[in-house]
Design a protein around this motif. Sequence first.
Motif, PDB file in Angstrom:
ATOM      1  N   LYS A 238       5.594  -4.558  -2.125  1.00 34.43           N
ATOM      2  CA  LYS A 238       5.525  -3.076  -2.218  1.00 34.43           C
ATOM      3  C   LYS A 238       4.301  -2.672  -2.940  1.00 34.43           C
ATOM      4  CE  LYS A 238       8.536   0.761  -2.668  1.00 34.43           C
ATOM      5  NZ  LYS A 238       9.730   1.212  -2.804  1.00 34.43           N
ATOM      6  N   ARG A 239       3.802  -3.516  -3.780  1.00 36.64           N
ATOM      7  CA  ARG A 239       2.712  -3.170  -4.664  1.00 36.64           C
ATOM      8  C   ARG A 239       1.332  -3.863  -3.990  1.00 36.64           C
ATOM      9  NH1 ARG A 239      -1.251  -1.256  -6.853  1.00 36.64           N
ATOM     10  NH2 ARG A 239      -1.874  -1.683  -8.813  1.00 36.64           N
ATOM     11  N   TYR A 240       1.433  -4.967  -3.679  1.00 35.66           N
ATOM     12  CA  TYR A 240       0.244  -5.724  -3.215  1.00 35.66           C
ATOM     13  C   TYR A 240       0.378  -6.161  -1.464  1.00 35.66           C
ATOM     14  CZ  TYR A 240      -0.769  -6.349  -8.100  1.00 35.66           C
ATOM     15  OH  TYR A 240      -0.546  -6.034  -9.401  1.00 35.66           O
TER      16      TYR A 240
ATOM     17  N   PHE B 247       9.082  -6.480  -4.595  1.00 39.57           N
ATOM     18  CA  PHE B 247       8.240  -5.615  -5.472  1.00 39.57           C
ATOM     19  C   PHE B 247       6.865  -5.949  -5.137  1.00 39.57           C
ATOM     20  CE2 PHE B 247      12.289  -4.350  -7.108  1.00 39.57           C
ATOM     21  CZ  PHE B 247      12.345  -2.699  -6.830  1.00 39.57           C
TER      22      PHE B 247
ATOM     23  N   LYS C 276       7.596  -0.657   3.073  1.00 40.14           N
ATOM     24  CA  LYS C 276       8.209   0.492   2.267  1.00 40.14           C
ATOM     25  C   LYS C 276       9.558   0.481   2.761  1.00 40.14           C
ATOM     26  CE  LYS C 276       4.337   1.590   0.033  1.00 40.14           C
ATOM     27  NZ  LYS C 276       3.571   0.454  -0.397  1.00 40.14           N
TER      28      LYS C 276
END
Length: 179
Positions: A78-80, A75, A135
């Motif tokens: 996925k975010r950074y 995660f 992703k």
Amino acid sequence: MSALPDWLLAWFNSPWLPLILSLGAFSDAFIGVSLFVLGEFFFVAGGYLVAQSAQWWIVPLIWAAALLGDILSYFVGKRYGKQIVHKYIRPKAKRRLHYRRAYRLMLKRGGTAIFIARITGPLSKFMPLLAGSMKLPFHSVFWARLWGIIIGTAQFFIIGYALAKGSDYWDHFWNLFSG
């Protein structure tokens, strides 16, 4: 167990030991701190503890902590992940080439590449971040990491268990595989 030094005996008899082993497994899997923590020590200690105390619930607890570290790394990726990857890849052409190869491999064989990386070693620390930045579907990453953790760490639990049982157990174990 009497051959162990007093400080190590105290550590193995500590009520905090399951938490310490879980934090070690988590730290081995979570990006950033994973570069500085060798989880193998915690898995061997977990096997040793299971052999001494017959508390088998420790093994799934350690596996769950390692899986949590991998999931959080996914995660974070996925975010950074794009920003992190571009910051460290852009300056060097060779890094960009390796990243493109990894990208193609992850898109073509996502779960298999993640599973193999988890059981083979150093690359396993970066794979959840890369999978998140690319992703990849969470369910394929989850199952690949779960089976990679179980299979990749079982050897260390067995080593710790065998060390706790003594040299006779090692001889028996060695004879099983040598013929």
